[in-house]
Design an enzyme around this catalytic site. Structure first.
Site, PDB file in Angstrom:
ATOM      1  N   TYR A  16       0.864  -1.174   0.000  1.00  0.00           N
ATOM      2  CA  TYR A  16       0.000   0.000   0.000  1.00  0.00           C
ATOM      3  C   TYR A  16       0.899   1.222   0.000  1.00  0.00           C
ATOM      4  CZ  TYR A  16       1.228   0.564   4.908  1.00  0.00           C
ATOM      5  OH  TYR A  16       1.918   0.751   6.078  1.00  0.00           O
TER       6      TYR A  16
ATOM      7  N   SER B 267       1.301   5.551  11.991  1.00  0.00           N
ATOM      8  CA  SER B 267       1.675   4.144  11.923  1.00  0.00           C
ATOM      9  C   SER B 267       0.518   3.294  11.448  1.00  0.00           C
ATOM     10  CB  SER B 267       2.164   3.657  13.276  1.00  0.00           C
ATOM     11  OG  SER B 267       1.166   2.875  13.907  1.00  0.00           O
ATOM     12  N   LYS B 268       0.869   2.228  10.785  1.00  0.00           N
ATOM     13  CA  LYS B 268      -0.121   1.352  10.201  1.00  0.00           C
ATOM     14  C   LYS B 268      -1.055   0.772  11.253  1.00  0.00           C
ATOM     15  CE  LYS B 268      -0.461  -2.479   6.929  1.00  0.00           C
ATOM     16  NZ  LYS B 268       0.255  -3.509   6.191  1.00  0.00           N
ATOM     17  N   ARG B 269      -0.475   0.488  12.417  1.00  0.00           N
ATOM     18  CA  ARG B 269      -1.257  -0.136  13.479  1.00  0.00           C
ATOM     19  C   ARG B 269      -2.387   0.731  14.011  1.00  0.00           C
ATOM     20  NH1 ARG B 269       0.900  -3.548  18.229  1.00  0.00           N
ATOM     21  NH2 ARG B 269      -1.359  -3.519  18.392  1.00  0.00           N
TER      22      ARG B 269
END
Length: 459
Positions: A21, A241-243
């Site tokens: 992504y 952040s992705k999280r």
RNA sequence: GCCCCCAUCGUUCAGUGGCCUAGGACACUGCCCUUUCACGGCAGGAACACGGGUUCGAAUCCCGUUGGGGGUACCA
């Protein structure tokens, strides 16, 4: 070291690692690179940094292409580092030959243990510098960093940045698997591809000394101009952040943001046009874009402001364009019906994904009114009379928006009260939404009357 | 811990020694428009982190403090 000749044409590169992504922070780096290339008439290089073995799958790269294209960012040249391993390995070999690098068979555990024994300072200690380790299982190649001196550069955004060479450990340039690592690939390619300006996130600053050392080892006597962008942060002022955050450009596509709005918003994070203008055609921003004007402080990714930009761009669309671009979000609606109501929708949404909620009572069942709304609207004096009269007249009137308005407002005038809200709540289930009469005329007379009758019965 | 970086309204951008009693935008509040909502109009609250310098004069320059962030991999 010299700066690269400032007369040479600008060559910038966006070099993402394929993760499946495109991160909004990366998107902004790509955007600034692209704007600078277009501003200067230079060349935009897309370089996929897939030196990590499991990150060189084609489908991961497609996601990057897709998001860049969605944002209207194009590129003039494209390279895959995974196709250039031979060259990096050759460079590593030449370092070995010249004594600028050496093999090391220390396990990660062993060097960590030694670091701990030394007194907690992490980092490799140069244990194998003179051990003449031969190629074999578990053997990496490390670059021999200078023990003294400083490595520095003049950052276009940050000014002069200096690192003591003694702070640098002898880092790995070729893994034990034989695959070269990011730093060599990066240094080699920037030199080989004639990159003049390196524009990327601030999280990469500390890799600059290593890359510069490598570049010199490659024989270069110049250095590219660096511009390290401030990070984009979340509400807690941490790097996105992705999280915990929505970080992928695709997330915003799905939420119903227009690409122009996204691109326009992204470029206002850390940079602005001269006259305080925030929303302009991209060409006008490109015309005045300068890397040195970029801000140093991190910027919060404010979705509220993005939504504002989005609503501006939505309203600026022609109705035809709006229909074309919004219909994928409209849900299960007859296209002809949607075409008739689209203009009413266009003026009151910030995001395309708000459309189904607005149309719910037209295409399906009306939602159940909330207790609070019901009390507030239906509890008023005269509401039963209003509904009775409206129901009665609706049974026989012409079924056009104008006629319906005449009925509802006519009752209001006769009874000297406002009639829209009770009718709206009975019909749509909510107190706000599309103008009432156009969508109402799209509904069957029986259905309208039955909804009003049901509501009347509840009073 | 060590290295690097950052610091103007809640957010974002402007401001590069005097034009600043600090400006725009988003968000927020109030009013107007409007028999919904939204749009639009008007008004309002809201910031130079702190402490030292330098200077006739500092949001702007220097130093320190505090606070925040990034990095510290055989990821990029």
């Amino acid at each position: 070291m010299d700066e690269i000749d400032s007369n040479s044409p600008v060559r910038v590169r966006f070099s993402p690692a394929p993760t499946g992504y495109l991160h909004v922070g990366s998107a902004r780096s790509a955007l600034f690179n692209w704007m600078y290339a277009r501003h200067t008439g230079g060349v935009m290089v897309l370089r996929i940094e897939d030196t990590d073995a499991d990150r060189s799958r084609p489908e991961l790269i497609d996601a990057i292409h897709e998001s860049l294209s969605w944002l209207g960012i194009d590129w003039d040249e494209e390279y895959l580092q995974s196709e250039r391993f031979d060259q990096y390995l050759e460079a590593a070999q030449s370092f070995l030959d010249k004594g600028l690098a050496y093999r090391c068979d220390c396990s990660q555990e062993a060097s960590r243990a030694r670091a701990e024994a030394r007194g907690g300072k992490p980092g490799y200690d140069g244990f194998c510098r003179d051990r003449d380790v031969q190629p074999g299982e578990g053997v990496v190649i490390r670059f021999r960093t200078p023990d003294e001196g400083v490595t520095a550069w003049d950052d276009l955004i940050r000014g002069r940045v200096e690192f003591q060479n003694s702070e640098l450990e002898d880092f790995v340039i070729v893994r034990s698997s034989g695959v070269p690592m990011f730093h060599v690939a990066n240094a080699y390619d920037d030199l080989d591809m004639g990159i003049t300006h390196v524009v990327r996130g601030e999280d990469l600053v500390n890799t600059v000394p290593r890359v510069l050392l490598l570049r010199a080892a490659l024989g270069a006597t110049d250095q590219p101009t660096f511009a390290h962008l401030p990070l984009i942060v979340n509400e807690k002022r941490q790097k996105l952040s992705k999280r915990r955050d929505d970080v992928s450009v695709g997330d915003y596509v799905n939420k119903g943001f227009l690409s122009e709005a996204m691109r326009n918003y992204l470029l206002t994070l850390g940079w602005s046009a001269k006259d305080d203008a925030e929303i302009l055609p991209i060409e006008e921003f490109v015309a005045q874009f300068e890397l040195s004007d970029i801000n140093k402080a991190p910027a919060f990714f404010d979705i509220k402001k993005l939504e504002h930009f989005n609503s501006e761009y939505i309203r600026a669309l022609s109705v035809e364009d709006f229909i074309e671009r919004s219909i994928p979000f409209a849900g299960d609606v007859d296209p002809a019906l949607y075409g008739r109501l689209a203009e009413l929708v266009q003026g009151r949404i910030k995001r395309l994904d708000e459309i189904p909620a607005l149309l719910e009572w037209v295409v399906g069942d009306a939602p159940e009114p909330s207790e609070k709304d019901w009390r507030k609207v239906m509890g008023k004096d005269g509401v039963p009379e209003v509904l009775d009269l409206v129901i009665e007249r609706l049974a026989a009137c012409a079924w056009t928006p104008e006629s319906l308005e005449e009925v509802v407002f006519g009752v209001g005038k006769e009874l000297d009260t406002k009639t829209q809200l009770p009718v709206r709540l009975a019909l749509t289930g909510v107190r706000f939404g599309l103008p009432l009469f156009e969508p109402m005329a799209e509904l069957d007379r029986d259905l309208v009357i039955s909804r009003l009758t049901t509501a009347r019965a509840r009073l």
